[in-house]
Design an enzyme around this catalytic site. Structure first.
Site, PDB file in Angstrom:
ATOM      1  N   HIS A 231      39.942  30.949  39.947  1.00  0.00           N
ATOM      2  CA  HIS A 231      38.758  31.760  39.691  1.00  0.00           C
ATOM      3  C   HIS A 231      39.269  33.193  39.501  1.00  0.00           C
ATOM      4  O   HIS A 231      40.045  33.681  40.325  1.00  0.00           O
ATOM      5  CB  HIS A 231      37.800  31.750  40.881  1.00  0.00           C
ATOM      6  CG  HIS A 231      37.033  30.488  41.070  1.00  0.00           C
ATOM      7  ND1 HIS A 231      37.636  29.260  41.241  1.00  0.00           N
ATOM      8  CD2 HIS A 231      35.696  30.261  41.151  1.00  0.00           C
ATOM      9  CE1 HIS A 231      36.696  28.341  41.409  1.00  0.00           C
ATOM     10  NE2 HIS A 231      35.511  28.924  41.358  1.00  0.00           N
ATOM     11  N   GLU A 234      35.405  37.542  38.531  1.00  0.00           N
ATOM     12  CA  GLU A 234      33.975  37.222  38.472  1.00  0.00           C
ATOM     13  C   GLU A 234      33.180  38.448  38.892  1.00  0.00           C
ATOM     14  O   GLU A 234      32.517  38.483  39.929  1.00  0.00           O
ATOM     15  CB  GLU A 234      33.677  36.012  39.362  1.00  0.00           C
ATOM     16  CG  GLU A 234      32.322  35.397  39.094  1.00  0.00           C
ATOM     17  CD  GLU A 234      32.074  34.128  39.879  1.00  0.00           C
ATOM     18  OE1 GLU A 234      30.973  33.577  39.741  1.00  0.00           O
ATOM     19  OE2 GLU A 234      32.971  33.676  40.625  1.00  0.00           O
TER      20      GLU A 234
END
Length: 437
Positions: A231, A234
């Site tokens: 990830h 974000e």
């Protein structure tokens, strides 16, 4: 034979099927402006035995099911989900819809409720939903903050065995990159991931020692022969450039495995020169990128000052694709504090991606983002393509064009697995009542 009268054995032909050229393994004929070819698909012994373009004057083959131009797609591949978080919204909502609010709510729920029985029940519910919608492969991230990794990874392994033959299930570890500083814990986690034949993953953000921590992650993956899944970025903070750092480390370590990076939201906010430098490095490093349009539209730029959000939260898929970077879209979170909605329906994801990311005019080969491309990233050879010899894992829709397909939920779609009509139905939310009360 009526259009819904599919034989349960032997062979048959899906006649007058509208197939998108980007989802066929080889060209089958001239396509229309949206990329469709009208074709006959022969099915025998659970596999696709032939596919041929429909030509004027050609007689209808025997044992045909006339689809009258309905769209037929391969079953979906959903390469970024969080099955372990799914469906906790009724007992742990996000008070303000923000990213920090989601982190806090999930952390509290995990500490209070995530027993093996709880995680298994919610993951099973999610898999039932995805299967009924026509998904055949899923990668889920598993929260692996100690001691949760000792609970969720055995649950995943049991579910993978139970669902074998229906959904190809993969898992990636999920910890904050600062968790890598605990060398003994991270080494043990990497060993657990390797034992479970999983993917090593982490959430990256701009901590001062990000480079050193990424070195540790890459070395752990290389030593154990693991692929990586991050990830990254974000956020709308233009200073968040961990996607670039991941690409640089992949080049530095000459990493030969697969790397998938999700979100990459801040890239869309950065200056053009910085964007071009990052994209060149991502392409050189061989990274793949997945955008999560539903969740990022929900979380990013959420304001509490009476003003409207000003940007979409998605990353630069068009620019990436132009450089040959493999790109995909996926479901991400489902009915949890990070996204209050969703049902692991990849048609819904693709519909949202088309409207948000402009996957149209032209449609081009964007349908690969929910099929062939994530299949390749997940090392599922041939998955996501309609090809002779491949399993007849197909979804038959009512829609006969993109505008028809993407304008309705298509809740009456027909899912074929190994050539047979699936009788799977969506699970009732009441099934979760015992654990959510």
């Amino acid at each position: 034979m009526t259009e819904l009268d599919l034989p349960s054995s032997g062979w048959y032909v899906l006649a007058n099927a509208r197939v998108h050229a980007s989802l066929t393994a080889a060209p089958i004929g001239p396509a229309d402006a949206d990329g469709f070819v009208l074709a006959d698909i022969a099915v025998a012994d659970g596999a696709i035995s032939g596919i041929a373009p429909k030509t004027e004057g050609r007689p209808v083959p025997p044992r045909s099911v006339d689809l009258a131009g309905r769209i037929v797609m391969t079953c979906f591949v959903d390469c970024h989900t969080h099955l372990d978080k799914g469906h906790i919204w009724p007992r742990r909502s996000n008070p303000d819809g923000s990213f920090p609010g989601a982190l806090q709510a999930v952390g509290a729920d995990r500490e209070a409720n995530w027993s093996a029985a709880d995680v298994e029940a919610r993951m099973e519910f999610g898999l039932k939903s995805a299967f009924a919608h026509g998904t055949k492969a899923i990668r889920t991230h598993l929260d692996s903050i100690h001691p949760q990794e000792t609970i969720s990874w055995p649950v995943f392994q049991a579910l993978r065995e139970r669902w074998a033959g229906r959904i190809e299930l993969q898992a990636a570890s999920l910890i904050g990159i600062d968790g890598v500083r605990d060398g003994a814990f991270f080494a043990a986690l990497a060993d657990r991931v390797a034992e479970a034949r999983g993917i090593l993953g982490a959430v990256t953000y701009m901590v001062p020692d990000l480079g050193d921590l990424l070195d540790t992650v890459f070395r752990a993956a290389i030593d154990r022969g693991l692929d990586l899944d991050f990830h990254a970025d974000e956020t709308d903070d233009v200073a968040a450039v961990s996607l670039k750092r991941i690409a640089e480390k992949a080049i530095e370590h000459r990493f030969e495995g697969k790397i998938l990076v999700g979100h990459c939201c801040s890239l869309a906010r950065q200056a053009d020169d910085d964007v071009l430098d990052t994209l060149d490095k991502v392409a050189r490093a061989g990274l793949a990128v997945v955008s999560l349009p539903m969740c990022n539209m929900y979380l990013q730029d959420r304001r509490h000052d009476g003003t409207t959000p000003r940007w979409r939260g998605v990353t630069l898929l068009h620019e990436m694709k132009a450089r040959g970077i493999p790109v995909a879209v996926a479901s991400d979170n489902t009915r949890d504090p990070f996204y209050a909605y969703g049902d692991l329906d990849m048609l819904e994801v693709y519909r949202m991606a088309t409207r948000t990311l402009h996957f149209d005019h032209p449609v081009a080969d964007w349908p690969q983002t929910v099929a062939a491309t994530p299949g390749d990233v997940m090392r599922l050879e041939g998955t996501g393509r309609i090809a002779v010899g491949a399993p007849a894992d197909l979804v038959i829709f009512r829609g006969r064009s993109w505008t028809e397909l993407l304008s309705r939920p298509e809740s009456d779609r027909i899912v074929l697995r190994n050539g047979a009509r699936s009788d799977a139905t969506l699970p009732d939310y009441a099934e979760l009542d015992p654990i959510l009360r």
